[in-house]
Design a protein around this motif. Sequence first.
Motif, PDB file in Angstrom:
ATOM      1  N   VAL A 160       0.874  -1.305  -0.140  1.00  0.00           N
ATOM      2  CA  VAL A 160      -0.124  -0.033  -0.136  1.00  0.00           C
ATOM      3  C   VAL A 160       0.763   1.234  -0.094  1.00  0.00           C
ATOM      4  CG1 VAL A 160      -1.877  -1.201   0.954  1.00  0.00           C
ATOM      5  CG2 VAL A 160      -0.131   0.168   2.364  1.00  0.00           C
ATOM      6  N   HIS A 161       2.121   1.353   0.448  1.00  0.00           N
ATOM      7  CA  HIS A 161       2.824   2.554   0.490  1.00  0.00           C
ATOM      8  C   HIS A 161       3.194   3.092  -0.609  1.00  0.00           C
ATOM      9  CE1 HIS A 161       5.437   5.296   2.382  1.00  0.00           C
ATOM     10  NE2 HIS A 161       6.516   5.116   1.686  1.00  0.00           N
ATOM     11  N   GLN A 162       2.630   4.418  -0.924  1.00  0.00           N
ATOM     12  CA  GLN A 162       2.751   5.000  -2.085  1.00  0.00           C
ATOM     13  C   GLN A 162       1.816   4.695  -3.207  1.00  0.00           C
ATOM     14  OE1 GLN A 162       7.376   6.489  -1.363  1.00  0.00           O
ATOM     15  NE2 GLN A 162       6.443   6.941  -3.596  1.00  0.00           N
ATOM     16  N   TYR A 163       0.795   3.821  -2.711  1.00  0.00           N
ATOM     17  CA  TYR A 163      -0.268   3.665  -3.970  1.00  0.00           C
ATOM     18  C   TYR A 163      -1.088   4.976  -3.959  1.00  0.00           C
ATOM     19  CZ  TYR A 163      -4.276   1.122  -5.557  1.00  0.00           C
ATOM     20  OH  TYR A 163      -5.300   0.487  -6.654  1.00  0.00           O
ATOM     21  N   HIS A 164      -1.551   5.055  -5.374  1.00  0.00           N
ATOM     22  CA  HIS A 164      -2.180   6.261  -5.631  1.00  0.00           C
ATOM     23  C   HIS A 164      -3.575   6.076  -5.926  1.00  0.00           C
ATOM     24  CE1 HIS A 164       1.314   8.880  -7.305  1.00  0.00           C
ATOM     25  NE2 HIS A 164       2.004   7.794  -6.760  1.00  0.00           N
ATOM     26  N   LEU A 165      -4.489   6.734  -5.253  1.00  0.00           N
ATOM     27  CA  LEU A 165      -5.860   6.965  -5.342  1.00  0.00           C
ATOM     28  C   LEU A 165      -6.365   8.084  -5.959  1.00  0.00           C
ATOM     29  CD1 LEU A 165      -7.318   5.027  -2.173  1.00  0.00           C
ATOM     30  CD2 LEU A 165      -8.002   4.545  -4.632  1.00  0.00           C
ATOM     31  N   PRO A 166      -6.494   8.395  -7.225  1.00  0.00           N
ATOM     32  CA  PRO A 166      -7.354   9.623  -7.818  1.00  0.00           C
ATOM     33  C   PRO A 166      -8.714   9.692  -7.278  1.00  0.00           C
ATOM     34  CG  PRO A 166      -6.300   8.020  -9.570  1.00  0.00           C
ATOM     35  CD  PRO A 166      -6.483   7.382  -8.535  1.00  0.00           C
ATOM     36  N   VAL A 167      -9.060  11.012  -7.272  1.00  0.00           N
ATOM     37  CA  VAL A 167     -10.436  11.402  -6.792  1.00  0.00           C
ATOM     38  C   VAL A 167     -11.483  10.608  -7.482  1.00  0.00           C
ATOM     39  CG1 VAL A 167     -12.106  13.452  -6.727  1.00  0.00           C
ATOM     40  CG2 VAL A 167      -9.764  13.770  -5.986  1.00  0.00           C
ATOM     41  N   ASP A 168     -11.473  10.476  -8.696  1.00  0.00           N
ATOM     42  CA  ASP A 168     -12.702   9.750  -9.331  1.00  0.00           C
ATOM     43  C   ASP A 168     -12.783   8.334  -8.750  1.00  0.00           C
ATOM     44  OD1 ASP A 168     -10.257   8.962 -10.743  1.00  0.00           O
ATOM     45  OD2 ASP A 168     -11.012   8.885 -12.565  1.00  0.00           O
ATOM     46  N   ARG A 169     -11.520   7.790  -8.483  1.00  0.00           N
ATOM     47  CA  ARG A 169     -11.492   6.330  -7.992  1.00  0.00           C
ATOM     48  C   ARG A 169     -12.226   6.161  -6.468  1.00  0.00           C
ATOM     49  NH1 ARG A 169      -6.834   4.296 -10.437  1.00  0.00           N
ATOM     50  NH2 ARG A 169      -5.804   3.437  -8.519  1.00  0.00           N
ATOM     51  N   VAL A 170     -11.870   7.198  -5.704  1.00  0.00           N
ATOM     52  CA  VAL A 170     -12.390   7.361  -4.387  1.00  0.00           C
ATOM     53  C   VAL A 170     -13.996   7.519  -4.507  1.00  0.00           C
ATOM     54  CG1 VAL A 170     -12.733   8.682  -2.214  1.00  0.00           C
ATOM     55  CG2 VAL A 170     -10.436   8.449  -3.353  1.00  0.00           C
ATOM     56  N   ALA A 171     -14.434   8.301  -5.327  1.00  0.00           N
ATOM     57  CA  ALA A 171     -15.876   8.295  -5.808  1.00  0.00           C
ATOM     58  C   ALA A 171     -16.643   7.019  -6.019  1.00  0.00           C
ATOM     59  CB  ALA A 171     -16.249   9.585  -6.671  1.00  0.00           C
ATOM     60  N   ARG A 172     -15.701   6.449  -7.023  1.00  0.00           N
ATOM     61  CA  ARG A 172     -16.269   5.011  -7.369  1.00  0.00           C
ATOM     62  C   ARG A 172     -16.321   3.942  -6.127  1.00  0.00           C
ATOM     63  NH1 ARG A 172     -12.304   3.118 -11.065  1.00  0.00           N
ATOM     64  NH2 ARG A 172     -12.937   5.199 -12.181  1.00  0.00           N
ATOM     65  N   LEU A 173     -15.331   4.018  -5.519  1.00  0.00           N
ATOM     66  CA  LEU A 173     -15.371   3.149  -4.242  1.00  0.00           C
ATOM     67  C   LEU A 173     -16.435   3.445  -3.328  1.00  0.00           C
ATOM     68  CD1 LEU A 173     -11.458   3.333  -3.496  1.00  0.00           C
ATOM     69  CD2 LEU A 173     -12.861   1.181  -4.159  1.00  0.00           C
ATOM     70  N   GLY A 174     -16.831   4.697  -3.074  1.00  0.00           N
ATOM     71  CA  GLY A 174     -17.967   4.931  -2.265  1.00  0.00           C
ATOM     72  C   GLY A 174     -19.286   4.448  -2.836  1.00  0.00           C
ATOM     73  N   ARG A 175     -19.383   4.470  -3.997  1.00  0.00           N
ATOM     74  CA  ARG A 175     -20.640   3.907  -4.727  1.00  0.00           C
ATOM     75  C   ARG A 175     -20.757   2.307  -4.589  1.00  0.00           C
ATOM     76  NH1 ARG A 175     -19.515   7.894  -8.718  1.00  0.00           N
ATOM     77  NH2 ARG A 175     -18.255   6.293 -10.090  1.00  0.00           N
TER      78      ARG A 175
END
Length: 500
Positions: free
Chosen positions: A236-251
């Motif tokens: 997980v260290h330095q794994y990237h999560l763009p904003v659009d993927r955070v929103a998709r994970l919420g859904r």
Amino acid sequence: MAGATLLFRKPRAESPPGAQRVGIIDIGSNSIRLVVYQGAARMPAILFNEKVMAGLGRGLAETGLIAPEGLATARIALARYALLAREMQLTELRTVATAAVREASNGGELIAAARELGLEVELLSGQEEASAAGMGVLSGIPDADGIVGDLGGGSLELVRVVAGTITDRVSFPLGVLRLAALRGGRGTLDRRVGRMIAEAGWKGRGKGLPFYLVGGSWRALARLDMHLSDYPLPVVHQYHLPVDRVARLGRTLSHISKSKLRGIPNMTGARMSTLGDATALLASVLRHLGSGESIVSAFGLREGLLFARLNADQRREDPLIAATRDEGQRLGRFPEHGDLLERWIAPLFAGEAPDAARLRHAACLLADVGWRANPEFRAERGMEIALHGNWVAIDAPGRAVLAQALYTALGGGLESPDPLPRLASAEALERARHWGLAIRLGQRMSGGVAAPLRRTRLAIDAESLWLVLEAGDAALYGEAVEKRHKALAAAMGRQPVIAS
């Protein structure tokens, strides 16, 4: 920050500095953890790591109290950790507590119970907690330039980090165990978060900057994304999560089954229950800060406490080089070999960028880690250490490049086993193969000892790859050395030449 509480001090004059064991008991709002470190000051190895999900912050917002069951769980955990610390003969032990103990009206009961066990609890303020989280990110990502968000059970800290320093910090009562009480109707949490961030003067401060994620709930979110996207490297260290993927994970979390969540490695039941709230909070914080991307940090408060103790010179050390040097010295045959090997092959790669040069240095430091393995599996052993070692200040493509260099150096040849081509570019892997072949030549020519590397050198021009030997060292150029010299020269498009 208040001075550290150091217990179980046992001077061990017979032990070298790297053998000193330092422990931290972290009494958080969600979990209580003991971590024991040993090794190089800049990047000590973790000898022991255990947590208990005590949930001290659960219900705190409604009652102002740590629940009796939380106190009971905490007492049991602290008694075990105090005993283990004595048995492990720790040189130092520091016990810290954060938001739940700080804010609960009965937090003093837990501090008193710890004192009876011989543990003096250092109660961190929100500002001190934020500073430690920021320091932790800087320890693991030295060039971090953005905003650190440390999500605990009882609070959320935001810290601005840039140029190796902390410039601003703030703490909010937005811990993951408080969020259920803040949900309300649709959009209620987002409005409250936005108001808090605006009133603190942080609105829009993340525009154009990454947001560094600290805390178990947000690391669990990254693991979920890795699982759903079939990401090939479970680090997980330095794994990237763009904003659009955070929103998709919420859904996704609104309809994903608990059985599927349980199938994710390292996903605990306690994290599963807070994952939805942690995701909603992250989406809201990113929106109000204006950050477009989040980056996970495996380092946080505990590592920050260790990092803050170091002097300026120690802080400036590259943690990847410090850790790989320590690993190479422990697992290799000749402790000075890695640094000498790096200097020996460097003339072949004089035009490389600094980022590539440091990965090459790390590869040289780890070049001998597979010698104890079965000869048929030395290359695989080197690749596994590079990919899955507890390294920081290196991203997934960097791990793949390091793995390729070691795989080739340890006899794996010029192929790129999965998952390396999925993590790094073909050009970067080709460069790493050249490093591996150069390392392989140096190890064979020198027998792994220092003197031959000091007396010989490599050189390169447009047509030739030179191995320069002193007159008395001609016998070093045996059949096996000649074969490796030719292999390296061919890979780099040159002719092998011997000179004296």
